[in-house]
Write an enzyme that holds these catalytic residues in place. Sequence first.
Site, PDB file in Angstrom:
ATOM      1  N   ALA A 245     -16.136  17.428   4.672  1.00 41.73           N
ATOM      2  CA  ALA A 245     -16.082  16.748   3.391  1.00 41.73           C
ATOM      3  C   ALA A 245     -16.916  17.497   2.354  1.00 41.73           C
ATOM      4  O   ALA A 245     -16.701  17.380   1.156  1.00 41.73           O
ATOM      5  CB  ALA A 245     -16.604  15.320   3.528  1.00 41.73           C
TER       6      ALA A 245
ATOM      7  N   GLU B 125      -0.916  17.332   7.967  1.00 40.16           N
ATOM      8  CA  GLU B 125      -0.731  18.272   6.858  1.00 40.16           C
ATOM      9  C   GLU B 125      -0.681  19.695   7.391  1.00 40.16           C
ATOM     10  O   GLU B 125       0.194  20.494   7.051  1.00 40.16           O
ATOM     11  CB  GLU B 125      -1.870  18.160   5.838  1.00 40.16           C
ATOM     12  CG  GLU B 125      -1.836  16.916   4.982  1.00 40.16           C
ATOM     13  CD  GLU B 125      -2.562  15.732   5.613  1.00 40.16           C
ATOM     14  OE1 GLU B 125      -2.920  15.823   6.812  1.00 40.16           O
ATOM     15  OE2 GLU B 125      -2.749  14.714   4.928  1.00 40.16           O
TER      16      GLU B 125
ATOM     17  N   ASP C 270       0.853  -1.187   0.000  1.00 36.98           N
ATOM     18  CA  ASP C 270       0.000   0.000   0.000  1.00 36.98           C
ATOM     19  C   ASP C 270       0.881   1.225   0.000  1.00 36.98           C
ATOM     20  O   ASP C 270       1.889   1.267   0.691  1.00 36.98           O
ATOM     21  CB  ASP C 270      -0.879   0.006   1.254  1.00 36.98           C
ATOM     22  CG  ASP C 270      -2.125  -0.824   1.030  1.00 36.98           C
ATOM     23  OD1 ASP C 270      -2.599  -0.873  -0.115  1.00 36.98           O
ATOM     24  OD2 ASP C 270      -2.601  -1.434   1.997  1.00 36.98           O
TER      25      ASP C 270
ATOM     26  N   THR D   9     -17.414  21.035   2.186  1.00 34.05           N
ATOM     27  CA  THR D   9     -16.750  22.238   1.664  1.00 34.05           C
ATOM     28  C   THR D   9     -15.348  21.943   1.151  1.00 34.05           C
ATOM     29  O   THR D   9     -14.823  22.667   0.316  1.00 34.05           O
ATOM     30  CB  THR D   9     -16.619  23.315   2.756  1.00 34.05           C
ATOM     31  OG1 THR D   9     -15.850  22.748   3.832  1.00 34.05           O
ATOM     32  CG2 THR D   9     -17.976  23.729   3.290  1.00 34.05           C
TER      33      THR D   9
ATOM     34  N   ASP E 259     -10.508  -5.289   2.323  1.00 35.92           N
ATOM     35  CA  ASP E 259      -9.266  -5.956   1.923  1.00 35.92           C
ATOM     36  C   ASP E 259      -9.371  -7.469   2.079  1.00 35.92           C
ATOM     37  O   ASP E 259      -8.533  -8.210   1.575  1.00 35.92           O
ATOM     38  CB  ASP E 259      -8.085  -5.496   2.804  1.00 35.92           C
ATOM     39  CG  ASP E 259      -7.592  -4.123   2.408  1.00 35.92           C
ATOM     40  OD1 ASP E 259      -7.755  -3.775   1.224  1.00 35.92           O
ATOM     41  OD2 ASP E 259      -7.068  -3.411   3.277  1.00 35.92           O
TER      42      ASP E 259
ATOM     43  N   ASP F 224      -5.883  -3.996   6.034  1.00 34.83           N
ATOM     44  CA  ASP F 224      -6.514  -3.874   7.336  1.00 34.83           C
ATOM     45  C   ASP F 224      -8.030  -3.741   7.254  1.00 34.83           C
ATOM     46  O   ASP F 224      -8.730  -4.030   8.192  1.00 34.83           O
ATOM     47  CB  ASP F 224      -5.915  -2.703   8.116  1.00 34.83           C
ATOM     48  CG  ASP F 224      -5.966  -1.393   7.349  1.00 34.83           C
ATOM     49  OD1 ASP F 224      -6.524  -1.386   6.224  1.00 34.83           O
ATOM     50  OD2 ASP F 224      -5.431  -0.390   7.860  1.00 34.83           O
TER      51      ASP F 224
ATOM     52  N   MET G  49     -12.632  22.404   2.569  1.00 31.31           N
ATOM     53  CA  MET G  49     -11.603  23.373   2.958  1.00 31.31           C
ATOM     54  C   MET G  49     -11.752  23.685   4.436  1.00 31.31           C
ATOM     55  O   MET G  49     -12.763  23.346   5.068  1.00 31.31           O
ATOM     56  CB  MET G  49     -11.683  24.639   2.109  1.00 31.31           C
ATOM     57  CG  MET G  49     -13.036  25.280   2.068  1.00 31.31           C
ATOM     58  SD  MET G  49     -13.040  26.628   0.872  1.00 31.31           S
ATOM     59  CE  MET G  49     -14.626  27.329   1.213  1.00 31.31           C
ATOM     60  N   SER G  50     -10.702  24.278   4.979  1.00 28.34           N
ATOM     61  CA  SER G  50     -10.765  24.697   6.371  1.00 28.34           C
ATOM     62  C   SER G  50     -10.084  26.062   6.439  1.00 28.34           C
ATOM     63  O   SER G  50      -9.514  26.527   5.457  1.00 28.34           O
ATOM     64  CB  SER G  50     -10.045  23.677   7.262  1.00 28.34           C
ATOM     65  OG  SER G  50      -8.674  23.638   6.915  1.00 28.34           O
TER      66      SER G  50
END
Lengths: 608, 707
Positions: B404, B373, B332, B406, B547, B543, B408-409
Amino acid sequence: MTQNGWLQIAVFFLIVLALTKPMGSFMARLFEGGRTFLHPVLRRLETLTYKVVGVNESTEQRWTQYAASLLAFSIFSFLFVYALQRLQGVLPLNPQGLNSGNVSPDLAFNTAISFVTNTNWQSYSGESTLSYLTQMAALTVQNFMSGAAGIAVAIAVSRGFARQKVNGLGNFWVDLTRATIYILLPLSILAALFLSAQGVIQNFHPYTVVKTVEGAKQVIAQGPVASQEAIKMLGTNGGGFFGANSAHPFENPTPLANLLQMVLIFIIPAGLTYTFGLMVGDRRQGWTLFGACAVMFLAGVLVCYWAEQKGNPTLDRLGIASRASATQAGGNMEGKETRFGIAASALFATVTTDASCGAVNGAHDSLTPLGGLVPLFNIQTGEVIFGGVGAGLYGILLYAVVAVFIAGLMVGRTPEYVGKKIEQKEVKMAMLALVATAFSILLLAGLSSVAHFDGPTKDAKGQPVAHSYWNPPGAATANLNNAGPHGFSEILYAYTSATGNNGSAFGGINTNTPWYNLTLGVAMLAGRFLFLIPLLAAAGSLAMKKKVPSTSGTLPTHGPLFATLLIGTVILVGALTFFPALALGPIVEHYLMAGGKLFAFAPLPLGS
Amino acid sequence: MATTQAPTPPAVSQTDSTSLLPGKLVRARPLFDPEIVRRALRDSFIKLNPITLVKNPVMFVVEVGAALTTIFLIRDVSIGSGARLFETQISIWLWFTVLFANFAEAMAEARGKAQADTLRKTKTDSMGRRLCNNGKVEIVPASKLRSGDVVMCETGDLIPGDGEVVEGIATVDESVITGESAPVIRESGGDRSAVTGGTKVLSDHVKVRITSNPGETFLDKMIALVEGAERQKTPNEIALNILIAGLTLIFLLAVATLHPFAVYAVSSVGAGKAPTIAVLVSLLVCLIPTTIGGLLSAIGIAGMDRVMQHNVLAMSGRAVEASGDVNTLLLDKTGTITLGNRQAVEFIAFEGVTAAELADAAQLSSLADETPEGRSIVVLAKEKHGLRGREISDHEAHFIPFSAYTRMSGVDIDGRMLRKGASGAIATFVKELGGELPGNFEEISDRISRGGGTPLAVADGPRALGIVHLKDIVKGGMKERIGQLRAMGIRSVMITGDNPLTAAAIAAEAGVDDFLAQATPADKLTYIKRQQAEGRLVAMTGDGTNDAPALAQADVGLAMNTGTTAAKEAGNMVDLDSNPTKLIEVVAIGKQLLITRGALTTFSIANDVAKYFAIIPAMFMATYPVLGRFNIMGLHTPQSAVLAAVIFNALIIIALVPLALRGVKYRPAGAASLLRRNVLIYGIGGIIVPFPGIWLLDQLLVLLHLA
């Protein structure tokens, strides 16, 4: 060792090398169903055969069916050969009036097995035992059939490696027919013509009686020799028309005939290595097998030639010149034909035992201990140095499986050979074949070393009893003509040769008694079928497996490294199994000879 | 009022492959731990029982030989004949040979048992609150819980059995299983719903549906596995066993028939005597592959043990063996090839905006963003532009969390509306406020995407400031490891949900052989099947529940312990550290296991050469003195020669126990070079080593007047 001698060996090897590729490609094409240049002439005969026998050419057989067909065919052949021998007295082509009295039931049993298993062990002398009809219809036919059967099995085993995810290994009847019609027949016709041109006889005359210069009467045997001679070599059968085999001038008259005979022995087995490479789609695999065989062959010739040329030190001590010179071959010329000399005799002895041929052009019994060790060890390792027709290829593949299994683990993967995983089933079958061979040789030789037969040694009239049922009363070793380690070598060689389906005789031992005929018969059966059936079983399991693509993590099974491993495995397995026996035979004899101790020889007819 | 919320669930116990494991379920013990050695010594004698020993044909033959020589010794002692000192020593050493082999196996088993004991201590019989049909809660012992029962687990409770969270979210201490002290989140639905019996709820409460019956829990399985109770011989081990059993049979024949051969020789030459039973048995024992026969099962058990020391539970030895055969490794991307998170690597300001201005805005908008991030933006702004994280509580700041919807933050601060987010989302945001996008907005975003990165646009109200380049960071040393895999003949394939462009860029950077972009679970399954159809063996990690089919299909499926029950059951190994990179180590262990077997088999067979040189001349000294030429070691007497060979044969087993337990040294390399090296060490070495060994023992025996 002379320049001329080396040259003979080199010429022989180069001819074999040159013929390997054309023979190999021809056979690969033939057995993969392709058209060959012989098809326009012979295809009709092939289809006619299928029609007569009732075989569907396109039917595939699983390994069990393939093996069952082979066994059925062998049983039928056995009964036929047995019956023909026993009934020869009432059948035609029998100018000498030989009858069942010349062939006892145990001898007929031994001979029938011998020719069906491609062994051609001869407890008899052809000229004094078998009619022309028996020689031709029973023995020569079996020379073709047993050879073709061997080729068929080798092809089936190769298919096991070449194919994937299928049950079928081909069709025994089709493979048998093709091997006979396209390979053995044309080549033996050519070879027979060539041999006749060299002076090999081919007639149905009664034996000639001549008066010798000294005024004695001599009977000179005749017969259809050339036709049997060609297939005798080509099919690695080895059963001579005469007791003296290829030492007899009517069988093998000239050095050129001698060279051709040796080439005939190797031509199919060497070609099959190339066929294997083509079939598995990687010619390097075939050449690697060829290379390993070539190295072992040359090493064997070297030792044998060296030992024979060196001769017997006792003669040196007696002041007898035994060095090669312009006027004599030197070395150990006892039991060798002067027209062949040391090199060609040592070469022949090596070639005939590398392959499971067993034809001889000299007396192996008269080889020096080390010179005799080479043929003995060649057979004990399973005759895989090119080997018998077919039998050599499947034999060396067995060793490849063992070598790959052990070495393959050392690269950290489940071992693979030409893309096929070597697992439980394959290892089991390979070990079964090895154990069966060792069992047959060692156990039977052990029994004969100590067996003792009870019975009165004198009959009611006080005459010595020549024959109780099994053997003359007393020790089985009483049949030997030499004492000490040399006598032991004679017993060991007999069972080795029978088990290896070689058929050459060391000589010096009377084996035409029920005890030896029967035990040697059992040895031949074990050596043929307990070797070949496990290999077919392994091939059946291999054919069903997927091919694993080769990566840099895969053990490369081509090239010098693997060839070395393969040679090491062949020699190590053979040496570890047979060293104790060999130590008590040729090895100790060699040291004793060096010390001047010899073991008396009471002459016996050759090839007895 | 400032709220902070992460856009994704908090990262759970992430372990970098390069860092050392923080804790281990199975602590590496010293090889000869006194406690283990004591236990193994006792077991060595118990294993003498012929009924159990018969499963090991080689050692069974040795035991029969030892019994035989002992019987003959007793006879000789009672009638006062024979070479009793010699026979006594032979008998003793033959028994030792069996005991040494038993000891090797017992050592390996005892290590497993010791680990099982440690595990068992953690298995306390807890109580569970079972929810009855009528809604009432009753307290029952864990051993009474059946699959399908639902239990309530509250803060401080031990979860009474393996199960799945059906309601709620909780932090759980799983250090019992993983050895890792950091708590993990377990919540209903999704891929983090599996809980293990014996682990402890640290906060909140959850409803758990029990999925295993007593005695079948994960912990029970682990105990059984490490104890070796469920140990079955693996296919390769069986095949090798057949090989050495076959060799044993051949040697049995060679030695048994030596007797009649000797009888013939003796009667024919009229000198000497046929070898005695003691000498024949000695030769037999020396020839049969006792070294590998004695160590084979120890090697297998130790292989499992090594896997366990890497904190991986292999459900069968077959799985470990198969991992050595793997041709294709599915890795992965996220978490395996790259660090789990993207990091900001560059601020690209639009025309008329300084990089510092962009960095300032990006940092402000990320101050409350606890995602990796976000944190990486703060760090980059500090490194590149010296901007320190500011205390913003004195400002009028209102943080806008990521959603999810918009995509953006950002933050509303001092009248500014700072936003960062997906370039499409920011473009819409800017246009809605009446701003205009710079001409190179699209171009820069595309360029970053093509390079395998993620563009994160930043805007101050209607003004687009620039783009932050977020990049997947390939783990340090990854490229080298992929290269090693290639040398081992293993293709590595990267699996990612990214688009093909991004995937190709990262694949190139990591050096993998192939990649599968925008991979759905179905794609993975198809890929695996196709590889297998071509004859390749495939290993993968996974996991999620989705899968599971691929994990089950793969030849080696390494499930993450943090994964769902479905995934863990589908795979044939579980990594307790949930570190997908470990697949590479598992492959190496599998290979090492096979190499150890092959090496010791080769060594064992190669040893025979010297033994022949020692024993054959000794046997026939009287009959054929010329065979003394084979006595190249110059051994003193026939008796000392035979004894020295037998003793060497016994001692070599003990000497190789550490090698069997540790495994031979394995360096990733191509097959040809591995073969050359191992043939040289174990093949050629195996031929040479016994010569000085036997010679030395012979000297000692003579020195001590033992022969």
